[in-house]
Design a protein around this motif. Structure first.
Motif, PDB file in Angstrom:
ATOM      1  N   VAL A   1      -8.573   2.709 -17.274  1.00 46.73           N
ATOM      2  CA  VAL A   1      -8.975   1.866 -16.141  1.00 46.73           C
ATOM      3  C   VAL A   1      -7.792   1.723 -15.184  1.00 46.73           C
ATOM      4  O   VAL A   1      -6.660   1.501 -15.619  1.00 46.73           O
ATOM      5  CB  VAL A   1      -9.372   0.446 -16.612  1.00 46.73           C
ATOM      6  CG1 VAL A   1      -9.929  -0.362 -15.438  1.00 46.73           C
ATOM      7  CG2 VAL A   1     -10.381   0.507 -17.741  1.00 46.73           C
ATOM      8  N   SER A   2      -8.095   1.860 -13.896  1.00 47.63           N
ATOM      9  CA  SER A   2      -7.081   1.591 -12.878  1.00 47.63           C
ATOM     10  C   SER A   2      -7.793   1.219 -11.573  1.00 47.63           C
ATOM     11  O   SER A   2      -9.026   1.245 -11.496  1.00 47.63           O
ATOM     12  CB  SER A   2      -6.176   2.813 -12.676  1.00 47.63           C
ATOM     13  OG  SER A   2      -5.015   2.441 -11.980  1.00 47.63           O
ATOM     14  N   TYR A   3      -7.035   0.850 -10.567  1.00 49.37           N
ATOM     15  CA  TYR A   3      -7.570   0.638  -9.220  1.00 49.37           C
ATOM     16  C   TYR A   3      -6.446   1.039  -8.283  1.00 49.37           C
ATOM     17  O   TYR A   3      -5.268   1.016  -8.672  1.00 49.37           O
ATOM     18  CB  TYR A   3      -7.973  -0.834  -9.004  1.00 49.37           C
ATOM     19  CG  TYR A   3      -6.810  -1.778  -9.149  1.00 49.37           C
ATOM     20  CD1 TYR A   3      -5.956  -2.056  -8.092  1.00 49.37           C
ATOM     21  CD2 TYR A   3      -6.512  -2.341 -10.390  1.00 49.37           C
ATOM     22  CE1 TYR A   3      -4.839  -2.857  -8.257  1.00 49.37           C
ATOM     23  CE2 TYR A   3      -5.406  -3.150 -10.562  1.00 49.37           C
ATOM     24  CZ  TYR A   3      -4.576  -3.405  -9.483  1.00 49.37           C
ATOM     25  OH  TYR A   3      -3.454  -4.191  -9.646  1.00 49.37           O
ATOM     26  N   ALA A   4      -6.786   1.435  -7.088  1.00 49.05           N
ATOM     27  CA  ALA A   4      -5.738   1.881  -6.157  1.00 49.05           C
ATOM     28  C   ALA A   4      -5.277   0.702  -5.313  1.00 49.05           C
ATOM     29  O   ALA A   4      -6.103   0.041  -4.669  1.00 49.05           O
ATOM     30  CB  ALA A   4      -6.273   2.998  -5.272  1.00 49.05           C
ATOM     31  N   THR A   5      -3.970   0.473  -5.335  1.00 54.74           N
ATOM     32  CA  THR A   5      -3.422  -0.657  -4.569  1.00 54.74           C
ATOM     33  C   THR A   5      -2.678  -0.172  -3.333  1.00 54.74           C
ATOM     34  O   THR A   5      -2.090   0.916  -3.333  1.00 54.74           O
ATOM     35  CB  THR A   5      -2.449  -1.495  -5.428  1.00 54.74           C
ATOM     36  OG1 THR A   5      -1.992  -2.605  -4.649  1.00 54.74           O
ATOM     37  CG2 THR A   5      -1.235  -0.695  -5.880  1.00 54.74           C
ATOM     38  N   MET A   6      -2.696  -1.023  -2.300  1.00 53.33           N
ATOM     39  CA  MET A   6      -1.856  -0.736  -1.132  1.00 53.33           C
ATOM     40  C   MET A   6      -0.704  -1.735  -1.059  1.00 53.33           C
ATOM     41  O   MET A   6      -0.013  -1.826  -0.054  1.00 53.33           O
ATOM     42  CB  MET A   6      -2.684  -0.771   0.149  1.00 53.33           C
ATOM     43  CG  MET A   6      -3.282  -2.106   0.487  1.00 53.33           C
ATOM     44  SD  MET A   6      -4.225  -2.092   2.031  1.00 53.33           S
ATOM     45  CE  MET A   6      -2.958  -1.834   3.247  1.00 53.33           C
ATOM     46  N   PHE A   7      -0.529  -2.514  -2.156  1.00 58.27           N
ATOM     47  CA  PHE A   7       0.552  -3.505  -2.186  1.00 58.27           C
ATOM     48  C   PHE A   7       1.471  -3.223  -3.371  1.00 58.27           C
ATOM     49  O   PHE A   7       1.531  -4.009  -4.324  1.00 58.27           O
ATOM     50  CB  PHE A   7      -0.041  -4.913  -2.300  1.00 58.27           C
ATOM     51  CG  PHE A   7      -0.954  -5.261  -1.165  1.00 58.27           C
ATOM     52  CD1 PHE A   7      -0.438  -5.512   0.100  1.00 58.27           C
ATOM     53  CD2 PHE A   7      -2.327  -5.319  -1.346  1.00 58.27           C
ATOM     54  CE1 PHE A   7      -1.278  -5.823   1.160  1.00 58.27           C
ATOM     55  CE2 PHE A   7      -3.174  -5.626  -0.295  1.00 58.27           C
ATOM     56  CZ  PHE A   7      -2.650  -5.870   0.964  1.00 58.27           C
ATOM     57  N   PRO A   8       2.172  -2.098  -3.345  1.00 66.10           N
ATOM     58  CA  PRO A   8       2.912  -1.678  -4.541  1.00 66.10           C
ATOM     59  C   PRO A   8       3.893  -2.713  -5.065  1.00 66.10           C
ATOM     60  O   PRO A   8       4.070  -2.821  -6.269  1.00 66.10           O
ATOM     61  CB  PRO A   8       3.640  -0.414  -4.095  1.00 66.10           C
ATOM     62  CG  PRO A   8       3.553  -0.369  -2.616  1.00 66.10           C
ATOM     63  CD  PRO A   8       2.344  -1.156  -2.231  1.00 66.10           C
ATOM     64  N   LEU A   9       4.503  -3.477  -4.160  1.00 61.13           N
ATOM     65  CA  LEU A   9       5.559  -4.383  -4.636  1.00 61.13           C
ATOM     66  C   LEU A   9       5.104  -5.832  -4.784  1.00 61.13           C
ATOM     67  O   LEU A   9       5.836  -6.659  -5.327  1.00 61.13           O
ATOM     68  CB  LEU A   9       6.766  -4.318  -3.695  1.00 61.13           C
ATOM     69  CG  LEU A   9       7.348  -2.907  -3.522  1.00 61.13           C
ATOM     70  CD1 LEU A   9       8.538  -2.913  -2.588  1.00 61.13           C
ATOM     71  CD2 LEU A   9       7.723  -2.300  -4.874  1.00 61.13           C
ATOM     72  N   THR A  10       3.896  -6.134  -4.322  1.00 61.29           N
ATOM     73  CA  THR A  10       3.450  -7.533  -4.416  1.00 61.29           C
ATOM     74  C   THR A  10       2.112  -7.641  -5.127  1.00 61.29           C
ATOM     75  O   THR A  10       1.459  -8.677  -5.081  1.00 61.29           O
ATOM     76  CB  THR A  10       3.316  -8.145  -2.995  1.00 61.29           C
ATOM     77  OG1 THR A  10       2.575  -7.217  -2.172  1.00 61.29           O
ATOM     78  CG2 THR A  10       4.659  -8.423  -2.376  1.00 61.29           C
ATOM     79  N   ASP A  11       1.699  -6.580  -5.781  1.00 56.22           N
ATOM     80  CA  ASP A  11       0.402  -6.581  -6.455  1.00 56.22           C
ATOM     81  C   ASP A  11       0.416  -7.577  -7.622  1.00 56.22           C
ATOM     82  O   ASP A  11       1.425  -7.726  -8.310  1.00 56.22           O
ATOM     83  CB  ASP A  11       0.096  -5.177  -6.982  1.00 56.22           C
ATOM     84  CG  ASP A  11      -1.363  -5.008  -7.336  1.00 56.22           C
ATOM     85  OD1 ASP A  11      -2.101  -4.414  -6.531  1.00 56.22           O
ATOM     86  OD2 ASP A  11      -1.772  -5.484  -8.416  1.00 56.22           O
ATOM     87  N   THR A  12      -0.730  -8.213  -7.838  1.00 56.95           N
ATOM     88  CA  THR A  12      -0.785  -9.260  -8.877  1.00 56.95           C
ATOM     89  C   THR A  12      -1.655  -8.866 -10.073  1.00 56.95           C
ATOM     90  O   THR A  12      -1.917  -9.691 -10.942  1.00 56.95           O
ATOM     91  CB  THR A  12      -1.369 -10.554  -8.276  1.00 56.95           C
ATOM     92  OG1 THR A  12      -2.682 -10.247  -7.766  1.00 56.95           O
ATOM     93  CG2 THR A  12      -0.514 -11.120  -7.172  1.00 56.95           C
ATOM     94  N   CYS A  13      -2.142  -7.642 -10.122  1.00 52.19           N
ATOM     95  CA  CYS A  13      -3.104  -7.295 -11.185  1.00 52.19           C
ATOM     96  C   CYS A  13      -2.672  -6.127 -12.068  1.00 52.19           C
ATOM     97  O   CYS A  13      -3.489  -5.598 -12.826  1.00 52.19           O
ATOM     98  CB  CYS A  13      -4.475  -6.988 -10.569  1.00 52.19           C
ATOM     99  SG  CYS A  13      -5.218  -8.404  -9.785  1.00 52.19           S
TER     100      CYS A  13
ATOM    101  N   ALA B   1      -8.169  -3.403  -2.372  1.00 54.44           N
ATOM    102  CA  ALA B   1      -8.556  -4.808  -2.156  1.00 54.44           C
ATOM    103  C   ALA B   1      -7.285  -5.630  -1.959  1.00 54.44           C
ATOM    104  O   ALA B   1      -6.170  -5.099  -2.062  1.00 54.44           O
ATOM    105  CB  ALA B   1      -9.331  -5.301  -3.366  1.00 54.44           C
ATOM    106  N   GLY B   2      -7.465  -6.928  -1.708  1.00 56.53           N
ATOM    107  CA  GLY B   2      -6.298  -7.786  -1.439  1.00 56.53           C
ATOM    108  C   GLY B   2      -5.582  -8.178  -2.724  1.00 56.53           C
ATOM    109  O   GLY B   2      -5.447  -9.369  -3.030  1.00 56.53           O
ATOM    110  N   THR B   3      -5.093  -7.188  -3.453  1.00 57.20           N
ATOM    111  CA  THR B   3      -4.512  -7.471  -4.779  1.00 57.20           C
ATOM    112  C   THR B   3      -3.109  -8.097  -4.711  1.00 57.20           C
ATOM    113  O   THR B   3      -2.476  -8.286  -5.742  1.00 57.20           O
ATOM    114  CB  THR B   3      -4.456  -6.187  -5.642  1.00 57.20           C
ATOM    115  OG1 THR B   3      -3.943  -5.132  -4.832  1.00 57.20           O
ATOM    116  CG2 THR B   3      -5.814  -5.810  -6.173  1.00 57.20           C
ATOM    117  N   ASN B   4      -2.658  -8.407  -3.501  1.00 48.97           N
ATOM    118  CA  ASN B   4      -1.403  -9.154  -3.394  1.00 48.97           C
ATOM    119  C   ASN B   4      -1.681 -10.665  -3.404  1.00 48.97           C
ATOM    120  O   ASN B   4      -0.773 -11.462  -3.296  1.00 48.97           O
ATOM    121  CB  ASN B   4      -0.664  -8.786  -2.108  1.00 48.97           C
ATOM    122  CG  ASN B   4      -1.535  -8.998  -0.877  1.00 48.97           C
ATOM    123  OD1 ASN B   4      -2.767  -8.970  -0.971  1.00 48.97           O
ATOM    124  ND2 ASN B   4      -0.920  -9.206   0.267  1.00 48.97           N
TER     125      ASN B   4
END
Ligand code: ADA
Length: 585
Positions: free
Chosen positions: A423-435, A396-399
């Motif tokens: 609990v986890s979720y897969a991010t595609m924003f490794p360096l700008t993730d906010t969660c 998701a847009g976690t950035n």
């Protein structure tokens, strides 16, 4: 005491499948018709020209006649229930949207193609009842906001998973659900929750039994209601991938004379999973996850894969040296989880999602449907010891901050209803993730040396470099105590495609890519594991996407769609089979 050496108590029902619990399966040939592009609000169940038969469960558009078609299909069958008796139908998945009719009356709509739901059958003096299910596989954001057309996997239509019927007793309480949560793998302590429904009969008693042991009389409680208690499982054995031992619990409602009025048996396993000192731990030992992402899919059956195919897939995964499957990107089929419980695979189960952005997150309908579907997933698979991780909303847009309310809400729901898992979720924003603060460990979907590497002289060299740099930066940003899982990484290799250049799309490029990814991740002290993208090739959409998806497939499978191994199979197997999954990282 760790009693894992004690003899295994027998489980009182057929080994590989969850207990039937008086469930009558409704699978088989149903009346069927494909009506195409009609308005479901004008649909009249009395007026349907059934022309064919279709197998339930199946995806109608995985069959040659309806391949690629979108529209409305209608399924019908008759069921027989004793007169004036209530019953509950359990639908494990109907995709994408459906409305259920009993004897011509609409009783329930459901709007998520991978989440289970139940339908109560109203009382009636008629014994034979007509069950009609109208299924629509068209994309319509207002109606099915969980499904969007651009997802990178083909979303099929139909009653794609089992349907069953449970008849309630005429009198007395009914065991609706039994949940077992393992608390301590050293003592065998578990928490047991029993949901009861219906009017108790005079003198009614409730009994509980573990495996084939002595049954215990439970204290009287008001029904309907919930009973919650803690017990130590007698002669318990720990569940682990190496020794996937299962226990059973049976709750029985007995009438005065001791005769069973209703009963439910559930399987469970005793294991604990934790994050401690920056590592994952299973039953108190460090754990490393070695595995694959897997879609429930086969070209001949779409998402309604036969059990035999699931078994074969798990055999491939065992031969590859895996202990882990990420069930991408939706709640898993009960049969698959049963098999993972028995064969000793660790599973990440996640709620449906694929790359949604702000427009989706702003929809109240989406938020509601996502929340309902998450709760349904947690309830349906609670007792499977194989599941150690709960996730949701892949990439998701976690950035951006707009995801925050739904992410906070989802994590809170999981922690409240399922506190014994990670609990986890897969991010595609490794360096700008906010969660990252919300979860137990960080899960990264990375494609260095595949996407966005135009102009790179040696794209393969980016693989190790990028993994190491990314982890370093995440640590520097303050997350050094959270374990890191590479939840996706991969490159396309077209089965049988070899070329002197060993360039993109060759089996050679893919094999070398995965070799480097696995070696780098498994050498890294911060990495608690890797889930490669993807187990087998899977169908995705045509149209614009196909420019990046030769054959309209996601070709990043280590096996092709018919499970023929590519060169990458040997490369991965060589690495995974050498790694000790319980060695401290
Ligand atoms: C993403 C996504 C996968 C798949 C993959 C790819 O990471 O989570 O579902 O689409 O990319 O192959 O590009």
């Amino acid at each position: 005491m760790n009693s894992s050496s004690l003899p295994s108590p027998q489980v009182p029902y057929p080994a590989y499948y969850s207990a039937p619990n008086n469930r009558v399966s409704l699978s088989g040939l149903w009346d069927f018709v494909f009506l195409g592009d009609i308005d479901t609000d004008k649909f009249n169940p009395a007026d349907v020209p059934y022309r064919e038969k279709a197998l339930v469960p199946s995806a109608f558009d995985a069959m040659p006649q309806y391949a690629g078609k979108r529209g409305v299909a209608v399924y019908r069958r008759f069921i027989s229930v004793p007169e004036n008796t209530s019953a509950r139908m359990e639908f494990e998945a109907v995709s994408l949207w459906c409305r259920v009719y009993i004897d011509g009356h609409p009783v329930r709509e459901h709007a998520c193609g991978y989440s289970p739901f139940g339908v109560d059958l109203p009382f009636h003096s008629k014994v034979v009842r007509e069950l009609v299910v109208v299924v629509d596989n068209r994309f319509d954001f207002d109606r099915v906001p969980m499904h969007e057309e651009y997802f990178d996997f083909y979303q099929y239509g139909g009653i794609i998973r089992d349907v069953s019927l449970r008849v309630r007793p005429r009198a007395g309480s009914w065991v609706r659900a039994v949940r077992v949560t393992p608390i301590d793998h050293m003592t065998g302590e578990v928490e047991v929750e029993v949901d009861l429904e219906g009017e108790p009969i005079h003198g009614q008693k409730l009994r509980m039994r573990f495996d084939l042991g002595e049954s215990e009389l439970l204290p009287d409680r008001p029904v309907p209601g919930k009973i919650c208690l803690r017990r130590r499982v007698p002669a318990f054995r720990i569940w682990s991938p190496k020794s996937p031992h299962l226990h059973a619990i049976t709750i029985t409602v007995c009438a005065n004379e001791g005769e069973a009025v209703s009963e439910m048996t559930e399987r469970f396993g005793i294991r604990t999973v934790k994050v401690r000192n920056g590592s994952l731990e299973l039953n108190g030992s460090p754990l490393r996850l070695l595995g694959y992402n897997r879609h429930e899919w086969h070209p001949n059956f779409g998402p309604a894969t036969p059990t035999l195919q699931m078994v074969a897939d798990l055999e491939w995964l065992k031969m590859l040296g895996c202990n882990f499957v990420r069930g991408s990107h939706y709640p898993q089929d009960r049969r698959f989880l049963d098999l993972c419980d028995e064969l000793g695979f660790l599973v990440w189960e996640e709620n449906l999602g694929w790359g949604q952005r702000e427009k989706t997150f702003q929809s109240l309908q989406f938020r509601k449907t996502h929340a309902e579907s998450l709760v349904a997933m947690l309830a349906a698979s609670h007792n499977h010891p194989s599941i150690i991780i709960r996730g949701f909303l892949n990439e998701a847009g976690t950035n951006e901050s707009y995801v925050r309310p739904i992410f906070e809400e989802s994590v809170a729901t999981i922690r409240r209803l399922d506190p014994s898992r990670l609990v986890s979720y897969a991010t595609m924003f490794p360096l700008t993730d906010t969660c990252y603060d919300l979860v137990d460990f960080i899960s990264l979907n990375l494609y260095p040396g595949w996407y966005n590497c135009e102009g790179a002289a040696r794209p393969l060299d980016l693989v190790s470099e990028y993994i190491r740099e990314t982890i370093e930066k995440i640590d520097a940003a303050g997350w050094a105590k959270k374990p890191i899982l590479i939840s996706e990484i991969g490159a396309e290799g077209l089965y049988g495609w070899h070329d002197a250049h060993d360039d993109f799309f060759t089996e050679e490029y893919q094999a070398e890519y995965l070799r480097r990814a696995c070696e780098t991740a498994l050498d890294h002290s911060r990495c608690c594991g890797i889930a490669l993208w993807h187990f087998s090739d899977v169908r995705t959409y045509g149209g614009g996407w196909s420019l990046k998806r030769p054959r309209t497939f996601n070709n990043k499978g280590t096996l092709d769609e018919y499970r023929r191994p590519k060169l990458a199979y040997r490369a991965v197997r060589e690495i995974f089979t050498q790694v000790d999954a319980v060695r401290p990282v």
